[in-house]
Design an enzyme around this catalytic site. Structure first.
Site, PDB file in Angstrom:
ATOM      1  N   PRO A  87      19.348  36.232  60.857  1.00 53.50           N
ATOM      2  CA  PRO A  87      18.348  37.293  60.750  1.00 53.50           C
ATOM      3  C   PRO A  87      18.899  38.508  60.015  1.00 53.50           C
ATOM      4  O   PRO A  87      20.048  38.904  60.224  1.00 53.50           O
ATOM      5  CB  PRO A  87      18.043  37.638  62.210  1.00 53.50           C
ATOM      6  CG  PRO A  87      18.385  36.400  62.950  1.00 53.50           C
ATOM      7  CD  PRO A  87      19.549  35.801  62.238  1.00 53.50           C
ATOM      8  N   CYS A  88      18.061  39.068  59.168  1.00 51.67           N
ATOM      9  CA  CYS A  88      18.576  40.085  58.267  1.00 51.67           C
ATOM     10  C   CYS A  88      18.006  41.457  58.542  1.00 51.67           C
ATOM     11  O   CYS A  88      18.332  42.408  57.858  1.00 51.67           O
ATOM     12  CB  CYS A  88      18.270  39.683  56.832  1.00 51.67           C
ATOM     13  SG  CYS A  88      16.559  39.267  56.586  1.00 51.67           S
ATOM     14  N   GLN A  89      17.193  41.611  59.583  1.00 49.73           N
ATOM     15  CA  GLN A  89      16.562  42.928  59.822  1.00 49.73           C
ATOM     16  C   GLN A  89      17.613  44.024  59.867  1.00 49.73           C
ATOM     17  O   GLN A  89      17.435  45.099  59.332  1.00 49.73           O
ATOM     18  CB  GLN A  89      15.805  42.961  61.164  1.00 49.73           C
ATOM     19  CG  GLN A  89      14.558  42.139  61.178  1.00 49.73           C
ATOM     20  CD  GLN A  89      14.839  40.747  61.696  1.00 49.73           C
ATOM     21  OE1 GLN A  89      15.946  40.238  61.559  1.00 49.73           O
ATOM     22  NE2 GLN A  89      13.844  40.131  62.270  1.00 49.73           N
ATOM     23  N   SER A  90      18.711  43.729  60.526  1.00 46.56           N
ATOM     24  CA  SER A  90      19.704  44.784  60.722  1.00 46.56           C
ATOM     25  C   SER A  90      20.436  45.109  59.431  1.00 46.56           C
ATOM     26  O   SER A  90      21.101  46.127  59.336  1.00 46.56           O
ATOM     27  CB  SER A  90      20.697  44.349  61.784  1.00 46.56           C
ATOM     28  OG  SER A  90      21.235  43.105  61.444  1.00 46.56           O
ATOM     29  N   PHE A  91      20.307  44.237  58.436  1.00 49.44           N
ATOM     30  CA  PHE A  91      21.019  44.480  57.194  1.00 49.44           C
ATOM     31  C   PHE A  91      20.111  45.014  56.095  1.00 49.44           C
ATOM     32  O   PHE A  91      20.558  45.402  55.048  1.00 49.44           O
ATOM     33  CB  PHE A  91      21.654  43.186  56.675  1.00 49.44           C
ATOM     34  CG  PHE A  91      22.647  42.595  57.626  1.00 49.44           C
ATOM     35  CD1 PHE A  91      23.560  43.393  58.272  1.00 49.44           C
ATOM     36  CD2 PHE A  91      22.668  41.241  57.853  1.00 49.44           C
ATOM     37  CE1 PHE A  91      24.483  42.854  59.147  1.00 49.44           C
ATOM     38  CE2 PHE A  91      23.591  40.689  58.726  1.00 49.44           C
ATOM     39  CZ  PHE A  91      24.500  41.496  59.372  1.00 49.44           C
TER      40      PHE A  91
END
Ligand SMILES: C[S@@+](CC[C@H](N)C(=O)[O-])C[C@H]1O[C@@H](n2cnc3c(N)ncnc32)[C@H](O)[C@@H]1O
Length: 350
Positions: A87-91
């Protein structure tokens, strides 16, 4: 004898990696799908049908998987290759670039724990390119170092690739991390996969994949939102062009009627016109203009048309379908990366 590569599709979504691997036809190796992990119910439902995964080991949450740190967890069936589009939301921008400090960023550590415990021969991981800019690039450096050192050590290649260079009319950038266990090969100096001529692809432009007949009226921009969506506030830079022959990156929230500079909208003149490469004159006051349909979204990400039928048979709402589509890894990118990486090493080591 072909090498049979058993793969575990982690953070599986709707199966971008799975579909990419299944398209590969090699004389040296073949694939066996042994397990997948995905926490979201709609993604699981679509994946199970579209990826023929009813009899494949399913794990809901990556945090439940057995590792050194979680010895009582669920043991994943024996696998040689790990796929993980974590998951890439935090990036990404929307996640405020918190990187590892955000709990979702921590999911990267579960990948490390799995590599440490299961020691698969190969891995291919995928993420957003924004990762380059977090902590002034240090985060990416730390990730690469960790991937090289984990377990028995891996040879690592990273590539930044754009979907429109690999056969899909979409400007979607992704970073890939490809690893092969150090004891299996000498490090090769390999370039990124060879680019594909988009004009020879199945869908050279968005026009080629747009549905030409009637579509659900819900896909047309509602009258009350047209002005906000289609006109550019005076203090804005950037373009609000519609009718792009190469789509802007699809987003997971495209059902929210973003402004035209953040999403993909098409006029009837373009859809019904004869020139895929030119924007027609459009009366933006009155001409019907619409977002992409789920079928077009699946096509823009390289998935076969059966995905749209499956999602509608499963009664998945439009907004949930857009979320699955917007989070997906383009199949053609997965195909190019996995093939190029394995072909390079398995040919060399024959
Ligand atoms: C960037 S998407 C990957 C998309 C996938 N490669 C595809 O082609 O559709 C990340 C996925 O990880 C899933 N996910 C998030 N947290 C998870 C967790 N704790 N365990 C398992 N899956 C998780 C999300 O639901 C999402 O489908």
């Amino acid at each position: 004898m072909k090498e049979v590569i058993k793969y575990f599709d982690c953070f599986a979504g709707i199966g971008g990696f799975h579909c990419g691997a299944q398209k590969i036809n090699s004389d040296n190796y073949t694939f066996e799908h042994v397990a997948y992990c995905e926490v979201e119910t709609n993604a699981q439902k679509v994946y199970e049908v579209a990826c023929n995964a009813k009899n494949i080991q399913k794990i809901n949450d990556v945090r439940d998987i057995a590792t050194k740190k979680n010895p009582g967890g669920i043991k994943v069936k024996d696998f040689d290759m790990l796929f993980a589009g974590f998951p890439c939301q935090s990036f990404s921008n929307v996640g405020y670039r918190k990187g590892f400090d955000d709990p979702r960023g921590q999911l990267f550590f579960y990948i490390l724990d799995m590599l440490d415990y299961y020691k698969p021969k190969y891995f291919v991981l995928e993420n957003v390119q924004k990762i380059h800019t977090i902590k002034g690039g240090n985060l990416l450096g730390e990730m690469k170092q960790a991937l090289k050192e984990i377990g028995d050590g891996y040879i690592l290649h990273t590539w930044d690739l754009m979907a429109s260079d690999y056969g899909l009319p979409q400007k979607r950038n992704r970073i890939f991390f490809c690893g092969i266990r150090k004891d299996l090969a000498e490090e090769l100096d390999i370039e990124e996969p060879e680019k594909v001529d988009l004009s020879k692809a199945k869908y050279p432009t968005t026009w080629h994949l747009l549905e030409k007949g009637n579509v659900d009226s819900k896909h047309y921009i509602p009258a009350g939102s047209r002005k906000t969506i289609l006109t550019k506030p005076s203090n804005w830079q950037g373009d609000v062009n519609i009718d792009n022959s190469i789509a802007r990156p699809l987003t997971a929230t495209m059902s929210k009627w973003h402004r035209a500079n953040q999403d993909n909208y098409f006029s009837i003149s373009y859809i019904k016109g004869m020139n895929p490469y030119e924007r027609p004159e459009v009366d933006i006051e009155s001409e019907p203009i619409r977002r992409i349909t789920p079928l077009e979204g699946f096509r823009l990400q390289g998935f076969p048309d059966k995905y749209a039928d499956i999602a509608s048979q499963l009664k998945i709402s439009y907004s949930a379908q857009y979320k699955l589509i917007g989070n997906a890894l383009p199949v053609d990118l997965a195909y190019a990366v996995i093939k190029h990486f394995l072909d390079s090493y398995l040919e060399y080591n024959k």
